[in-house]
Design an enzyme around this catalytic site. Structure first.
Site, PDB file in Angstrom:
ATOM      1  N   ARG A 189      40.520  42.178  35.097  1.00  0.00           N
ATOM      2  CA  ARG A 189      39.605  41.117  34.653  1.00  0.00           C
ATOM      3  C   ARG A 189      40.132  39.736  35.040  1.00  0.00           C
ATOM      4  O   ARG A 189      39.377  38.843  35.409  1.00  0.00           O
ATOM      5  CB  ARG A 189      39.400  41.204  33.127  1.00  0.00           C
ATOM      6  CG  ARG A 189      38.392  42.261  32.725  1.00  0.00           C
ATOM      7  CD  ARG A 189      38.481  42.605  31.273  1.00  0.00           C
ATOM      8  NE  ARG A 189      39.592  43.513  31.012  1.00  0.00           N
ATOM      9  CZ  ARG A 189      40.031  43.828  29.805  1.00  0.00           C
ATOM     10  NH1 ARG A 189      39.481  43.278  28.739  1.00  0.00           N
ATOM     11  NH2 ARG A 189      41.016  44.688  29.665  1.00  0.00           N
ATOM     12  N   SER A 207      48.949  54.901  32.905  1.00  0.00           N
ATOM     13  CA  SER A 207      48.680  55.997  31.969  1.00  0.00           C
ATOM     14  C   SER A 207      48.313  57.267  32.732  1.00  0.00           C
ATOM     15  O   SER A 207      47.950  57.222  33.916  1.00  0.00           O
ATOM     16  CB  SER A 207      47.529  55.619  31.029  1.00  0.00           C
ATOM     17  OG  SER A 207      46.289  55.716  31.701  1.00  0.00           O
ATOM     18  N   SER A 208      48.375  58.385  32.027  1.00  0.00           N
ATOM     19  CA  SER A 208      47.995  59.652  32.675  1.00  0.00           C
ATOM     20  C   SER A 208      46.517  59.639  33.054  1.00  0.00           C
ATOM     21  O   SER A 208      46.088  60.411  33.910  1.00  0.00           O
ATOM     22  CB  SER A 208      48.329  60.843  31.768  1.00  0.00           C
ATOM     23  OG  SER A 208      47.969  60.592  30.429  1.00  0.00           O
ATOM     24  N   GLU A 209      45.741  58.732  32.478  1.00  0.00           N
ATOM     25  CA  GLU A 209      44.317  58.631  32.814  1.00  0.00           C
ATOM     26  C   GLU A 209      44.073  57.661  33.979  1.00  0.00           C
ATOM     27  O   GLU A 209      42.986  57.634  34.550  1.00  0.00           O
ATOM     28  CB  GLU A 209      43.516  58.155  31.587  1.00  0.00           C
ATOM     29  CG  GLU A 209      43.383  59.197  30.487  1.00  0.00           C
ATOM     30  CD  GLU A 209      44.677  59.465  29.728  1.00  0.00           C
ATOM     31  OE1 GLU A 209      45.489  58.524  29.582  1.00  0.00           O
ATOM     32  OE2 GLU A 209      44.896  60.612  29.311  1.00  0.00           O
ATOM     33  N   HIS A 227      47.277  42.764  39.535  1.00  0.00           N
ATOM     34  CA  HIS A 227      48.445  43.619  39.280  1.00  0.00           C
ATOM     35  C   HIS A 227      49.737  42.912  39.705  1.00  0.00           C
ATOM     36  O   HIS A 227      50.759  43.020  39.041  1.00  0.00           O
ATOM     37  CB  HIS A 227      48.290  44.962  40.003  1.00  0.00           C
ATOM     38  CG  HIS A 227      47.176  45.802  39.452  1.00  0.00           C
ATOM     39  ND1 HIS A 227      47.014  46.020  38.093  1.00  0.00           N
ATOM     40  CD2 HIS A 227      46.158  46.467  40.056  1.00  0.00           C
ATOM     41  CE1 HIS A 227      45.948  46.779  37.901  1.00  0.00           C
ATOM     42  NE2 HIS A 227      45.408  47.057  39.065  1.00  0.00           N
ATOM     43  N   ASP A 233      47.373  44.992  29.401  1.00  0.00           N
ATOM     44  CA  ASP A 233      46.017  45.231  29.914  1.00  0.00           C
ATOM     45  C   ASP A 233      45.335  43.922  30.304  1.00  0.00           C
ATOM     46  O   ASP A 233      45.611  42.867  29.717  1.00  0.00           O
ATOM     47  CB  ASP A 233      45.196  45.965  28.837  1.00  0.00           C
ATOM     48  CG  ASP A 233      43.955  46.610  29.424  1.00  0.00           C
ATOM     49  OD1 ASP A 233      43.904  46.841  30.644  1.00  0.00           O
ATOM     50  OD2 ASP A 233      43.021  46.883  28.650  1.00  0.00           O
ATOM     51  N   TRP A 281      45.038  57.800  36.903  1.00  0.00           N
ATOM     52  CA  TRP A 281      44.785  58.500  38.175  1.00  0.00           C
ATOM     53  C   TRP A 281      43.298  58.522  38.485  1.00  0.00           C
ATOM     54  O   TRP A 281      42.891  58.782  39.610  1.00  0.00           O
ATOM     55  CB  TRP A 281      45.286  59.951  38.122  1.00  0.00           C
ATOM     56  CG  TRP A 281      46.769  60.086  37.964  1.00  0.00           C
ATOM     57  CD1 TRP A 281      47.431  60.447  36.837  1.00  0.00           C
ATOM     58  CD2 TRP A 281      47.780  59.876  38.969  1.00  0.00           C
ATOM     59  NE1 TRP A 281      48.794  60.479  37.063  1.00  0.00           N
ATOM     60  CE2 TRP A 281      49.029  60.135  38.369  1.00  0.00           C
ATOM     61  CE3 TRP A 281      47.747  59.498  40.318  1.00  0.00           C
ATOM     62  CZ2 TRP A 281      50.240  60.028  39.051  1.00  0.00           C
ATOM     63  CZ3 TRP A 281      48.957  59.388  41.000  1.00  0.00           C
ATOM     64  CH2 TRP A 281      50.181  59.647  40.375  1.00  0.00           C
ATOM     65  N   ARG A 309      48.684  44.623  22.316  1.00  0.00           N
ATOM     66  CA  ARG A 309      47.778  44.969  23.415  1.00  0.00           C
ATOM     67  C   ARG A 309      47.092  43.705  23.877  1.00  0.00           C
ATOM     68  O   ARG A 309      46.425  43.032  23.080  1.00  0.00           O
ATOM     69  CB  ARG A 309      46.732  46.008  23.010  1.00  0.00           C
ATOM     70  CG  ARG A 309      45.806  46.335  24.184  1.00  0.00           C
ATOM     71  CD  ARG A 309      44.847  47.468  23.961  1.00  0.00           C
ATOM     72  NE  ARG A 309      44.186  47.763  25.236  1.00  0.00           N
ATOM     73  CZ  ARG A 309      43.848  48.975  25.670  1.00  0.00           C
ATOM     74  NH1 ARG A 309      44.085  50.018  24.915  1.00  0.00           N
ATOM     75  NH2 ARG A 309      43.274  49.148  26.842  1.00  0.00           N
ATOM     76  N   LEU A 317      69.300  45.428  25.874  1.00  0.00           N
ATOM     77  CA  LEU A 317      67.929  45.885  25.595  1.00  0.00           C
ATOM     78  C   LEU A 317      67.658  47.274  26.173  1.00  0.00           C
ATOM     79  O   LEU A 317      67.997  47.554  27.315  1.00  0.00           O
ATOM     80  CB  LEU A 317      66.947  44.883  26.221  1.00  0.00           C
ATOM     81  CG  LEU A 317      65.463  45.189  26.003  1.00  0.00           C
ATOM     82  CD1 LEU A 317      65.076  44.928  24.547  1.00  0.00           C
ATOM     83  CD2 LEU A 317      64.597  44.363  26.952  1.00  0.00           C
TER      84      LEU A 317
HETATM   85  C1  IPE Z   1      45.970  51.204  29.305  1.00  0.00           C
HETATM   86  O1  IPE Z   1      45.072  50.378  29.961  1.00  0.00           O
HETATM   87  C2  IPE Z   1      47.046  51.643  30.251  1.00  0.00           C
HETATM   88  C3  IPE Z   1      47.919  50.597  30.764  1.00  0.00           C
HETATM   89  C4  IPE Z   1      47.930  49.347  30.427  1.00  0.00           C
HETATM   90  C5  IPE Z   1      48.861  51.045  31.742  1.00  0.00           C
HETATM   91  P1  IPE Z   1      43.700  50.926  30.558  1.00  0.00           P
HETATM   92  O2  IPE Z   1      43.004  49.775  31.175  1.00  0.00           O
HETATM   93  O3  IPE Z   1      43.940  52.081  31.445  1.00  0.00           O
HETATM   94  O4  IPE Z   1      42.951  51.415  29.251  1.00  0.00           O
HETATM   95  P2  IPE Z   1      41.451  51.854  29.027  1.00  0.00           P
HETATM   96  O5  IPE Z   1      41.107  52.834  30.100  1.00  0.00           O
HETATM   97  O6  IPE Z   1      40.597  50.631  29.135  1.00  0.00           O
HETATM   98  O7  IPE Z   1      41.417  52.439  27.652  1.00  0.00           O
HETATM   99  C1  IPE Z   2      46.283  46.990  33.202  1.00  0.00           C
HETATM  100  O1  IPE Z   2      45.273  46.185  33.695  1.00  0.00           O
HETATM  101  C2  IPE Z   2      47.110  47.602  34.297  1.00  0.00           C
HETATM  102  C3  IPE Z   2      46.954  49.058  34.439  1.00  0.00           C
HETATM  103  C4  IPE Z   2      46.202  49.811  33.698  1.00  0.00           C
HETATM  104  C5  IPE Z   2      47.716  49.684  35.486  1.00  0.00           C
HETATM  105  P1  IPE Z   2      43.871  46.785  34.129  1.00  0.00           P
HETATM  106  O2  IPE Z   2      43.932  47.117  35.583  1.00  0.00           O
HETATM  107  O3  IPE Z   2      43.461  47.900  33.254  1.00  0.00           O
HETATM  108  O4  IPE Z   2      42.934  45.540  33.911  1.00  0.00           O
HETATM  109  P2  IPE Z   2      41.453  45.545  33.343  1.00  0.00           P
HETATM  110  O5  IPE Z   2      41.477  46.222  32.014  1.00  0.00           O
HETATM  111  O6  IPE Z   2      40.613  46.270  34.343  1.00  0.00           O
HETATM  112  O7  IPE Z   2      41.111  44.102  33.245  1.00  0.00           O
HETATM  113 MG    MG Z   3      42.414  47.962  31.512  1.00  0.00          MG
END
Ligand code: IPE
Ligand code: IPE
Ligand code: MG
Length: 253
Positions: free
Chosen positions: A26, A67-69, A39, A22, A71, A190, A133
Site C-alpha cells: 500500500r 508467511s506460509s500464505e 518491500h 504490514d 506463496w 501490527r 538481542l
Molecule cells: C502478514 O501480512 C505477513 C507478513 C507481514 C509477512 P499479510 O499481508 O500477508 O497478511 P494478510 O494476508 O493481509 O492477512
Molecule cells: C508486508 O507488506 C510484507 C509481506 C507480507 C511480505 P504487504 O506486501 O503485505 O503490504 P500490503 O498489505 O499489500 O500493503
Molecule cells: Mg499485507
C-alpha cells in the site's frame, strides 16, 4: 511455571516484541511505485528497528517477514521477496555481529532453495554465541504449522516410549513450538491497520497485548515504536484475574 497468571503485574517494558510488518504494498501504491519499492523501503525500516530495539532493554524481537500464505502472491513478488531476503543475509550479518544480536529463523525451511538455506544456517551459526538481542525472523512461518510441528514431536516421543500421553501438557507443548527460550511476546505490533493475526504465533500470542498501528510499515520509526511501548506500559495485564487482585490501584473491579 508457564502459566501467565504467575506474572500478573503492571508491565514496565516489553521483554519480547513481535511485529507483523504490514503495508509495504500500500505504501508503494500510494506513491505510484511498484510493490518492490515498498518491500525495499520496508527492509530498511526493519534494519533500523532491529538496531533501535537492540539498544533498549528488550530481550527478544520476532519479525514476520514471509508467511506460509504469502506463496499465494504472484511469482514475481515471491521471487523478489526471496531475493531481498537473500541479499539481506549477505549484507547484514556483520552488522548483527557488531551489535551482539543472536539471529535465527522460524518457519518451514524445506521450501527454500539450498543456497538460501545454507545462508540461513551460516547466519545462525555465526551469531549463535551473541548474548544480546534475540532476533527471530519468521519466514515461511505459519502459527498452525508451528502447532502441528510441536504435536508431531510429542507424538514421536510418545511413540518412542520417551514420554506418555499424560506427559503432554501446556508446558511440554510450549517447549516444542518455536521460540521456547524467549518467553511469549509481551506485545504484538501490527502496522498497516488490519486487525488480524494472519496465522502468526498462534500459540505464543495467547496473552500478548495487541497494538494495531495505522502507519504503513515503511513509515514506521522509533516514534511509533515508542508509542506502542508507552501504550503497553499503561495496560493492566490481568491474565484472567480481577483488577483488584492485581492490586495496582488502576481498577477496583
Ligand atoms: C502478514 O501480512 C505477513 C507478513 C507481514 C509477512 P499479510 O499481508 O500477508 O497478511 P494478510 O494476508 O493481509 O492477512
Ligand atoms: C508486508 O507488506 C510484507 C509481506 C507480507 C511480505 P504487504 O506486501 O503485505 O503490504 P500490503 O498489505 O499489500 O500493503
Ligand atoms: Mg499485507
Amino acid at each position: 511455571m508457564l502459566n501467565p497468571s504467575d506474572n500478573t503485574s503492571l508491565p514496565v517494558t516489553p521483554l519480547h516484541i513481535a511485529i507483523i510488518m504490514d503495508g509495504n504494498g500500500r505504501w508503494a501504491n500510494k506513491r505510484g511505485l511498484p510493490r518492490a519499492a515498498g518491500h525495499q523501503a520496508g527492509f530498511k525500516v526493519a534494519r533500523s528497528i532491529v538496531e533501535a530495539v537492540g539498544k533498549r532493554q528488550h530481550k527478544a524481537l520476532t519479525l514476520f517477514a514471509f508467511s506460509s500464505e504469502n506463496w499465494r502472491r504472484p511469482p514475481t513478488e515471491v521471487r523478489l521477496l526471496l531475493e531481498l531476503f537473500m541479499s539481506a543475509l549477505h549484507s547484514e550479518v556483520d552488522k548483527l555481529m557488531d551489535n551482539n544480536v543472536h539471529m535465527r529463523f522460524i518457519g518451514e525451511r524445506s521450501a527454500f532453495p539450498d543456497k538460501l538455506r545454507e545462508q540461513m544456517n551460516l547466519a545462525e551459526q555465526k551469531t549463535a554465541a551473541n548474548d544480546g538481542l534475540k532476533l527471530a525472523i519468521a519466514v515461511n512461518y505459519g502459527g498452525r504449522w508451528d502447532i502441528v510441528n510441536a504435536a508431531k514431536k510429542l507424538a514421536s516421543s510418545v511413540q518412542a516410549g520417551e514420554m506418555t500421553v499424560d506427559d503432554i501438557t501446556e508446558e511440554t507443548f510450549a517447549q516444542r513450538v518455536c521460540l521456547p527460550d524467549c518467553g511469549d511476546p509481551d506485545i504484538l505490533i501490527r502496522t498497516g491497520g488490519d486487525q488480524r493475526i494472519s496465522n502468526y504465533l498462534l500459540w505464543q500470542l495467547a496473552y500478548t497485548e495487541l497494538f494495531i498501528d495505522e502507519v504503513l510499515w515503511p513509515d514506521f520509526s522509533e516514534i511509533e515504536l515508542d508509542r506502542a511501548i508507552d501504550s503497553f506500559a499503561s495496560r493492566e495485564r490481568r491474565f484472567g484475574r480481577t483488577g483488584a487482585q492485581i492490586g495496582n490501584g488502576k481498577s477496583d473491579a
